[in-house]
Every structure is written in C-alpha cells, then in structure tokens.
Design an enzyme around this catalytic site. Structure first.
Site, PDB file in Angstrom:
ATOM      1  N   SER A 274       0.823  -1.216   0.000  1.00  0.00           N
ATOM      2  CA  SER A 274       0.000   0.000   0.000  1.00  0.00           C
ATOM      3  C   SER A 274       0.855   1.262   0.000  1.00  0.00           C
ATOM      4  O   SER A 274       0.328   2.374  -0.006  1.00  0.00           O
ATOM      5  CB  SER A 274      -0.926   0.008   1.220  1.00  0.00           C
TER       6      SER A 274
ATOM      7  N   ASN B 118      -2.292  -2.545  13.307  1.00  0.00           N
ATOM      8  CA  ASN B 118      -3.749  -2.358  13.265  1.00  0.00           C
ATOM      9  C   ASN B 118      -4.195  -1.105  14.011  1.00  0.00           C
ATOM     10  O   ASN B 118      -4.996  -0.316  13.509  1.00  0.00           O
ATOM     11  CB  ASN B 118      -4.462  -3.596  13.815  1.00  0.00           C
TER      12      ASN B 118
ATOM     13  N   THR C 117     -39.743  27.242  -9.679  1.00  0.00           N
ATOM     14  CA  THR C 117     -40.011  25.892  -9.182  1.00  0.00           C
ATOM     15  C   THR C 117     -40.301  25.113 -10.453  1.00  0.00           C
ATOM     16  O   THR C 117     -40.832  25.664 -11.413  1.00  0.00           O
ATOM     17  CB  THR C 117     -41.237  25.843  -8.237  1.00  0.00           C
TER      18      THR C 117
ATOM     19  N   LYS D  31     -18.916  30.662 -29.049  1.00  0.00           N
ATOM     20  CA  LYS D  31     -19.147  29.932 -27.802  1.00  0.00           C
ATOM     21  C   LYS D  31     -18.230  30.369 -26.675  1.00  0.00           C
ATOM     22  O   LYS D  31     -17.085  30.734 -26.865  1.00  0.00           O
ATOM     23  CB  LYS D  31     -18.949  28.408 -28.037  1.00  0.00           C
TER      24      LYS D  31
ATOM     25  N   ASN E 218     -17.827  28.411 -23.126  1.00  0.00           N
ATOM     26  CA  ASN E 218     -18.361  27.255 -22.403  1.00  0.00           C
ATOM     27  C   ASN E 218     -17.963  27.263 -20.923  1.00  0.00           C
ATOM     28  O   ASN E 218     -16.797  27.503 -20.597  1.00  0.00           O
ATOM     29  CB  ASN E 218     -17.862  25.959 -23.047  1.00  0.00           C
TER      30      ASN E 218
ATOM     31  N   GLU F  82     -19.235  22.646 -15.383  1.00  0.00           N
ATOM     32  CA  GLU F  82     -19.639  21.307 -15.818  1.00  0.00           C
ATOM     33  C   GLU F  82     -18.811  20.237 -15.117  1.00  0.00           C
ATOM     34  O   GLU F  82     -19.319  19.178 -14.739  1.00  0.00           O
ATOM     35  CB  GLU F  82     -19.478  21.183 -17.334  1.00  0.00           C
TER      36      GLU F  82
ATOM     37  N   TYR G 172      -9.676  -6.487  12.659  1.00  0.00           N
ATOM     38  CA  TYR G 172      -9.064  -5.979  11.433  1.00  0.00           C
ATOM     39  C   TYR G 172      -9.068  -7.031  10.331  1.00  0.00           C
ATOM     40  O   TYR G 172      -8.913  -8.218  10.584  1.00  0.00           O
ATOM     41  CB  TYR G 172      -7.619  -5.531  11.726  1.00  0.00           C
TER      42      TYR G 172
ATOM     43  N   GLN H  67      -7.497  -1.941   4.178  1.00  0.00           N
ATOM     44  CA  GLN H  67      -6.449  -1.153   3.532  1.00  0.00           C
ATOM     45  C   GLN H  67      -7.027  -0.376   2.342  1.00  0.00           C
ATOM     46  O   GLN H  67      -6.457   0.616   1.900  1.00  0.00           O
ATOM     47  CB  GLN H  67      -5.328  -2.083   3.083  1.00  0.00           C
TER      48      GLN H  67
ATOM     49  N   LYS I 148      -8.219   3.889   2.180  1.00  0.00           N
ATOM     50  CA  LYS I 148      -7.493   5.162   2.069  1.00  0.00           C
ATOM     51  C   LYS I 148      -7.626   5.868   0.728  1.00  0.00           C
ATOM     52  O   LYS I 148      -7.871   7.073   0.675  1.00  0.00           O
ATOM     53  CB  LYS I 148      -6.014   4.931   2.382  1.00  0.00           C
TER      54      LYS I 148
HETATM   55  N1  ARG Z   1      -1.240  -1.237   5.428  1.00  0.00           N
HETATM   56  C1  ARG Z   1      -2.191  -1.774   6.352  1.00  0.00           C
HETATM   57  C2  ARG Z   1      -3.539  -1.064   6.184  1.00  0.00           C
HETATM   58  O1  ARG Z   1      -3.563  -0.032   5.630  1.00  0.00           O
HETATM   59  C3  ARG Z   1      -1.718  -1.600   7.758  1.00  0.00           C
HETATM   60  C4  ARG Z   1      -2.269  -2.594   8.728  1.00  0.00           C
HETATM   61  C5  ARG Z   1      -1.756  -3.955   8.431  1.00  0.00           C
HETATM   62  N2  ARG Z   1      -2.140  -4.885   9.417  1.00  0.00           N
HETATM   63  C6  ARG Z   1      -2.041  -6.192   9.253  1.00  0.00           C
HETATM   64  N3  ARG Z   1      -2.435  -6.951  10.226  1.00  0.00           N
HETATM   65  N4  ARG Z   1      -1.554  -6.708   8.162  1.00  0.00           N
HETATM   66  O2  ARG Z   1      -4.578  -1.540   6.583  1.00  0.00           O
END
Ligand code: ARG
Length: 469
Positions: free
Chosen positions: A31, A118, A163, A291, A293, A298, A325, A330, A333
């Site tokens: 990530s 977590n 209206t 034109k 625009n 938009e 979790y 993940q 985000k």
């Molecule tokens: N990159 C992970 C996320 O955004 C962090 C948490 C990872 N935790 C785990 N138990 N693998 O969720």
C-alpha cells in the site's frame, strides 16, 4: 533477492517466512504507493507512543531519545524528498520503522512494543481525516464568504425564482446566493460533527485485544490531541465509521456544489444569459467562435460521481467484514484521499466562479417580470383588500392571467376595466403590487426574499463568518 534468485522475506515479520512474496502478491498487498501520504501522522503517532513507553518505563529514556531523533531525521528526509519508499516493506508503517532500525539499531526495534499496525493505521488515518476536515472547513468558509459578499452586492437585484424550472415568483439574486451559504453552513456542521465523533484514540488497542504491557492510553490520546482513548480494542481497530461519515459529508457537499454548478451552467446559457463568466473560467469552442463554455462548472457537476463512488466504495468494503481488522480495510485510504482532493478542487473552483461572475441585471429583471410572475401578488391583493378566501382569489387570478396570456401582454399591462370584467371590486390600487420591485419589497416574512431581509442576512453571515475564522 537471495543467492538462489528468490525474494527475501519481509524483514519486519520474516522470522517464520523462508521466502518472499510472489511478485503479484507484492503488487496486490503493498500500500506504500498511496499510504505514504500518512507519513506525518505516522511519525506523530510513533513519537507519542514512544514518549508514553518511556514514561511508564517500558523503554528507557535513552532509547526514547534515540527514537525521537531518528524519527525527526526521517521526517526531514521525507520532507526533502530524500526518503526512498520500498514496496517490499509494504506500507508506510514498515517503511518508517525499518529505516529507524537501520539508523539507530536496537532502540528502533523497541518502538513497536505494545502496538500493532492495526491500531497504528487506525490512528494515522483518523489523524489524517481530522487534518483534512480542518483544511476543508477553511475552504468551505471561504466559499461561504465569497457567496455572502456577492449576495450583499446583489441584495436588491431581481431575478426570476423557479419551481420546476418554470418562472414562479421574483426573488433577488442575493437571496438565491445566500441559499447556498445556508447549505454550506450545514456542510460545515457535518464536518464539525464528524470531527467530534472521530476524535478518540485507537492507539493502544494493539492488534485487537489490547496488551499485557502497562501502557497509558490516556497519555498517547492527549499527546495526539484526541479527547480520549476508544473504549473497546476490537472496535478501535475495526471501525472506519469516521471515514464513512466523512465521505457522506463530502458526498452531500459534492451534491450541493453540483447544484450550484448546474445553475451556473443554466445561468450562463445564451437563452438565459443571467450571468457572464470571464475568460478565466470559460473555454472557447474549436469550431463555433461565438461559444463561451462553462467547463469548470460542468466539471464540478460531474465530479460528484467520484465522491459518491468513494462513499459507496468504502461502504461496500466495510459491509459484512467480521471483527476485528482485515486487510480489506487497507482499501479505505485511496477513496478518502481522492474524494478529499476532488472536494478541495471543487470548492476552490466554485469560489473562483462565484467571485468571477457578473450578473446581467437587465436580462434578469426582464425575465423576472415575464411569465406572470406576480400572479401570486395579485391573488394576495384580492385576499387582503376584498377579503376573498385564497382559493377564490386563486381562481379569479387564474382568469385574469388567462386574459393577459391571450392578449400576450404582462399582468400590469391589462387595463383596470379588463380586470374588473373578471372581478368588479378590483380598484386601481391593484397596480401597486404587480411590479417585480413591489413583489420583492413585500416579501418581508422571516427568511423571505425582500431586499431588506437579504441585506440583513448577508450582514449577519459576514459577522458569523468573522467569528468562525
Ligand atoms: N497497510 C495496512 C492497512 O492499511 C496496515 C495494517 C496492516 N495490518 C495487518 N495486520 N496486516 O490496513
């Protein structure tokens, strides 16, 4: 890679792993490409955590100092673009922690005591959303202020009120603009509510069950500006309500801005010609030289889709997830980052357009007078002066409108005699309510469109906004 050409196991949890991940695993799992956005919050969280660990005696003062120095170095490296993020280290948490251990050795490896990624990611993300709320709140207030200033300028400028997008009754342009200020003030309220509810600290929930170490969660919570620790460790690591509430609030903002954008598009169109946008907020056509625009409007209208998509996306990620979790989370985000950027851009574009637009007052007045827009005023006159029940007055007015329509003239162009042919008791005083100006001036009920009201409302908003900043 090791000597046999295989990838090495992740150094952060590689103890049990002989081999590294498949390339495709790294690709789906890592990530870092997007969560590096959390670096500031991650460092702040680690500084708070290590401060607390030393305070309660879980790590030494000396280790804490080394950790803080190391984190500060990492902070400036990232700030200066000198930090090399590694996909092999998956995410921002492991990238920073691994670099810390490289820099300061043993002490760095003690940072993760009594913590898990977590609770770490939940903390970082809450902090990030909190910052985003603060920034967007400023942008919302800015748009409110620009709308209010323009509303004040146009507090007595008549425009047709609609209206069903049919001419209904005259309103003032200022009144119309202030409607958006009210909408945005509710948006701001939703931001404030979301912030209040999210401001509890997940840190110290560890992986899901809490920890056997004698940590002080109140201390980390207060160091990070949270009101208190979250009460339940399972909830702390698995809750993403704050992100969903935030995205819901953003979706409503996007909806509001799309309505404003749509009106700008309508107002700019040549059949309406209520306003003109300058070259700064319009584009030309490559084939039709006449034109101009309203592309920015938009695009604001269209970008609502992205924000709604983010909300539905995250709701779908969270739906049916067992506690606590799961890696699914993940996926929270990117949606939130993207929606934040979109709203920030749309708020700025709307502020720019509202600031830029010039009302075509003559045209607005002309159209405000058309469509028998003061018919309700006529009916109200019959109620007030002839004591007709409103339903009867409505009927009489309908007949008079029908007469004007047939002759293709406005209501105030009918003669007194013509009106009296429908209702003999009508006097020439009726003409005093048939103009747009008279209609506007009479709408003094609380929240009504009379220029005096609009002037006052704009003034009130300017004062409130000054207090808010
Ligand atoms: N990159 C992970 C996320 O955004 C962090 C948490 C990872 N935790 C785990 N138990 N693998 O969720």
């Amino acid at each position: 890679m090791n000597s046999s050409g295989k990838k090495l196991a992740n150094q952060q949890w590689g103890g049990r792993f002989a081999e590294g991940p498949a390339a495709i695993m790294e690709q789906i799992n890592a990530s870092i490409d997007f969560d590096k956005k959390l670096w500031k919050q991650d460092i702040a969280g680690s500084i708070a955590h290590s401060t607390m660990l030393a305070h309660v005696g879980i790590i030494s003062e000396q280790d804490k100092n080394l950790i803080h120095q190391g984190l500060q170095k990492i902070r400036s490296a990232i700030e200066n673009g000198q930090f090399e993020f590694s996909r092999q280290l998956e995410d921002i948490h492991m990238n920073i922690e691994a670099r810390l251990a490289e820099q300061i050795g043993e002490a760095g490896k003690r940072l993760h005591t009594a913590r898990s990624r977590n609770d770490q990611v939940a903390t970082d993300f809450r902090l990030w959303v909190r910052d985003a709320i603060d920034e967007l709140s400023i942008a919302i207030k800015n748009l409110m202020k620009i709308l209010t200033l323009r509303a004040k300028e146009y507090s007595a400028t008549p425009m047709p009120g609609f209206t069903h997008l049919q001419s209904a009754q005259p309103v003032t342009f200022g009144h119309h603009l202030l409607a958006y200020v009210e909408m945005l003030s509710r948006d701001l309220g939703r931001m404030i509510d979301t912030r209040k509810r999210l401001n509890e600290s997940p840190l110290g929930a560890a992986a899901l069950a809490g920890t056997s170490f004698p940590i002080d969660r109140k201390m980390t919570a207060s160091l990070l500006g949270f009101d208190k620790p979250m009460a339940n460790s399972l909830d702390a690591v698995s809750d993403r309500d704050f992100a969903l509430e935030y995205l819901s609030a953003l979706s409503i903002i996007a909806m509001h801005l799309s309505r404003m954008a749509e009106e700008i598009v309508i107002w700019c169109s040549s059949p309406f010609s209520f306003i003109k946008l300058s070259d700064a907020y319009t584009t030309g056509s490559s084939i039709m030289p006449q034109k101009r625009n309203p592309d920015a409007a938009e695009l604001v209208r269209a970008k609502t889709g992205r924000v709604n998509g983010a909300l539905i996306g995250l709701l779908t990620v969270m739906k049916g997830l067992p506690l606590a979790y799961a890696k699914d989370m993940q996926e929270d985000k990117e949606q939130v980052f993207a929606a934040t950027e979109t709203i920030s851009l749309c708020l700025a574009a709307c502020a720019g357009m509202i600031d830029d637009l010039q009302a075509n007052k003559e045209n607005m007045l002309r159209l405000a007078s058309s469509g028998f827009s003061t018919a309700t005023d006529l009916a109200d006159w019959l109620v007030r002066n002839l004591k007709l029940p409103f339903r009867t007055a409505h009927h009489v007015t309908g007949k008079i409108v029908g007469m004007a329509e047939k002759k293709n003239i406005a209501l105030d162009q009918l003669s007194l005699e013509e009106m009296q042919s429908v209702e003999p008791a009508i006097t020439k005083d009726i003409f005093s309510v048939l103009s747009v100006e008279a209609s506007l001036a009479s709408r003094t009920s609380e929240g009504g469109t009379a220029p005096v009201n609009v002037e006052k409302a704009a003034q009130l908003w300017l004062e409130r906004l000054k207090d808010m900043s």
